[in-house]
Enzyme design. Structure first.
Site, mmCIF file in Angstrom:
data_model
loop_
_atom_site.group_PDB
_atom_site.id
_atom_site.type_symbol
_atom_site.label_atom_id
_atom_site.label_comp_id
_atom_site.label_asym_id
_atom_site.label_seq_id
_atom_site.Cartn_x
_atom_site.Cartn_y
_atom_site.Cartn_z
ATOM 1 C CD GLU A 190 -2.382 1.267 2.778
ATOM 2 O OE1 GLU A 190 -3.381 2.024 2.893
ATOM 3 O OE2 GLU A 190 -1.841 0.748 3.741
ATOM 4 C CB CYS B 175 -3.877 -1.198 5.781
ATOM 5 S SG CYS B 175 -2.882 -0.358 6.937
ATOM 6 C CE LYS C 222 -7.947 0.522 4.321
ATOM 7 N NZ LYS C 222 -6.718 1.389 5.038
#
Length: 519
Positions: free
Chosen positions: A282, A394, A344
């Protein structure tokens, strides 16, 4: 006053033992007894004192386990130490203490009318509260829960015991450990009462049965793990860990700065092995890939020479909306073409979006991007050479139900790109890795974790680490994954076990309350 002081001391001892079960010490066996002083302290005080102990236990334990948070707030949000510590206490209270303050009264009610079933019911109460902590509001626009350092995660790396995650997720492991703790607490509480000893002994046997059953199941699962080798062929992959510290502010002078490091790492991976897919973490790209043909050509020059496919994280713009941005993961062809993109969905509050606009002191400062938008409700799978990839960017990998949705949608592997550079602490890095790695066992999928600062790793469907890097190093990880389509029990039923624990405890407490009123 002496009783309260003794209860606080016992609770603090419990917190220390609990923390020692996690990295960096990893004394996993302590998790089976760490709660005993806390449980005994809850018995020794009144209802208000019990709530205080639950709050104190959560805050004290959170500080010992997650002491990197105040420093991260100080660095990331540019706040003074006092404000950073107060903010951390607030976060721990909202995302942890309120759930353990539900456990306290439940446990006291169960222990008040003890039976041989009390340890199992106490284990169910603990697992149920952790389920609420891990799931309640965590999928909303503002996280009010946080699954960090749940009791079950203390057993990461205990190969046999953690295999039950494929049945009930992390809450099944927490249930086993909490029931064991409650068993020992019953034995200690009954030591001065001969009439209660036999009941406590029977309860201890019942309370420890899940631990024995979990170990037997884990042994069988690992012995049968070779069966999965008969599936699809292995696909070689590589992870590039750049360990580029971009700091807490994304400034214009960082634009594209770390691209050369990741390109060199990719060439190194191709020289050391024959990967078909390369994974960058990321935020590896600090520029808008679709807007930068020069950068695209630089990437293509490396990929095409080695016939590599690239999965990489970076920002993107919403189509037709100049001021809307996403935290994205791109699938890039060897010729540099962006084939697909995942945006995301579950953003970090106060970091990627700001739920309380009036608290401007918490705003991280961006020049190009101030906030991100949530990705589409229906997440896209990336069709890589290694299989259909379900992306968990994440903190999304902290939520087992999100991994379950990816697999239910058809994911054959799990991919977790992460930006961990903002918390530079070995303890935090190892705990995060343990947490994410459990997703592989739960869903029986290979998991590829690419972190900016590590650990980056390839984990097999039984939680075995095929290859990994060390934290805060510039490295390349090489290994192979196998796409899988079978579903684990947890993949099929999700958190049925955890919700069953909540329902069971609620029914038992309601029934006892009704009997008490009628007596």
């Amino acid at each position: 006053m002496n009783r309260i002081a003794a209860a606080l001391a016992a609770t603090a001892l419990s917190g220390v033992a609990y923390a020692l079960a996690f990295p960096p010490m990893r004394v996993r066996a302590l998790a089976m007894v760490a709660l005993v002083p806390f449980l005994l302290a809850l018995r020794a005080v009144g209802p208000r004192g019990a709530l205080l102990l639950c709050w104190f236990w959560s805050i004290f334990t959170s500080y010992l386990v997650a002491d990197a948070l105040p420093a991260a707030v100080e660095t990331y949000f540019l706040q003074p130490p006092l404000a950073s510590h107060l903010f951390a206490v607030g976060i721990w209270t909202v995302t942890g203490s309120i759930y353990y303050m539900l456990f306290g009264p439940a446990y006291r009610a169960l222990a008040k009318r003890a039976s041989p079933w009390t340890p199992l019911l106490a284990g169910a109460a603990w697992a149920g509260c952790e389920l609420l902590r891990g799931r309640l509001f965590t999928g909303s626009s503002f996280f009010v829960g946080n699954p960090w350092a749940l009791l079950g995660y203390s057993q990461a790396g205990a190969g046999r015991l953690i295999q039950i995650a494929a049945l009930g997720g992390p809450y099944a492991i927490s249930f086993v450990a909490a029931a064991a703790n409650a068993s020992f607490a019953e034995l200690v509480a009954a030591r001065r009462d001969p009439a209660s000893r036999w009941r406590a002994a029977r309860g201890a046997v019942l309370g420890l049965l899940p631990l024995g059953a979990a170990l037997v199941y884990g042994e069988c699962a690992l012995r049968n793990s070779d069966v999965e080798r008969a599936g699809a062929p292995l696909v070689e992959v590589a992870i590039v860990q750049g360990d580029v510290e971009l700091g807490s502010v994304w400034r214009t002078d960082f634009y594209g700065r770390n691209l050369e490091i990741y390109l060199r790492g990719t060439l190194d991976a191709a020289a050391r092995g024959k990967p078909r897919v390369v994974f960058w973490p990321e935020a590896a790209l600090t520029f808008f890939l679709a807007d930068e043909p020069l950068y695209q050509r630089s990437i293509a020059s490396v990929l095409s020479a080695k016939d590599l496919e690239l999965v990489v994280g970076g920002p993107s713009r919403a189509d037709g909306a100049a001021e809307r941005f996403y935290n994205s993961v791109f699938l890039v062809e060897p010729d540099g073409t962006i084939r697909d993109r995942y945006d995301k969905q579950y953003l970090v509050p106060f970091s990627e979006f700001f739920p309380l606009a009036s608290l401007d002191l918490l705003r991280r400062r961006f020049e190009r991007v101030r906030v991100f938008d949530h990705g589409a409700e229906q997440a896209r799978l990336l069709r890589t050479r290694a299989g259909l990839a379900g992306v968990l960017t994440c903190n999304e990998a902290m939520l087992p139900e999100v991994a379950g949705r990816r697999v239910a949608a058809g994911a054959e592997i799990l991919v977790s790109p992460s930006n961990d550079s903002w918390i530079r602490a070995d303890k935090w890095a190892e705990q995060m890795f343990d947490l994410v790695a459990l997703r592989a066992i739960e869903q029986r999928r290979y998991l590829v974790r690419g972190s900016t600062s590590g650990p980056s790793a390839i984990v097999d469907p039984f939680g075995r680490v095929i290859a990994r890097s060390e934290p805060f190093s510039r490295d390349v990880v090489l290994g192979a994954v196998r796409p899988r389509r079978d579903l684990s029990v947890y993949g099929r039923v999700g958190d049925a076990f955890g919700f069953g624990c909540v329902a069971l405890v609620a029914v038992v407490l309601a029934r006892r309350s009704a009997l008490g009123r009628s007596a």
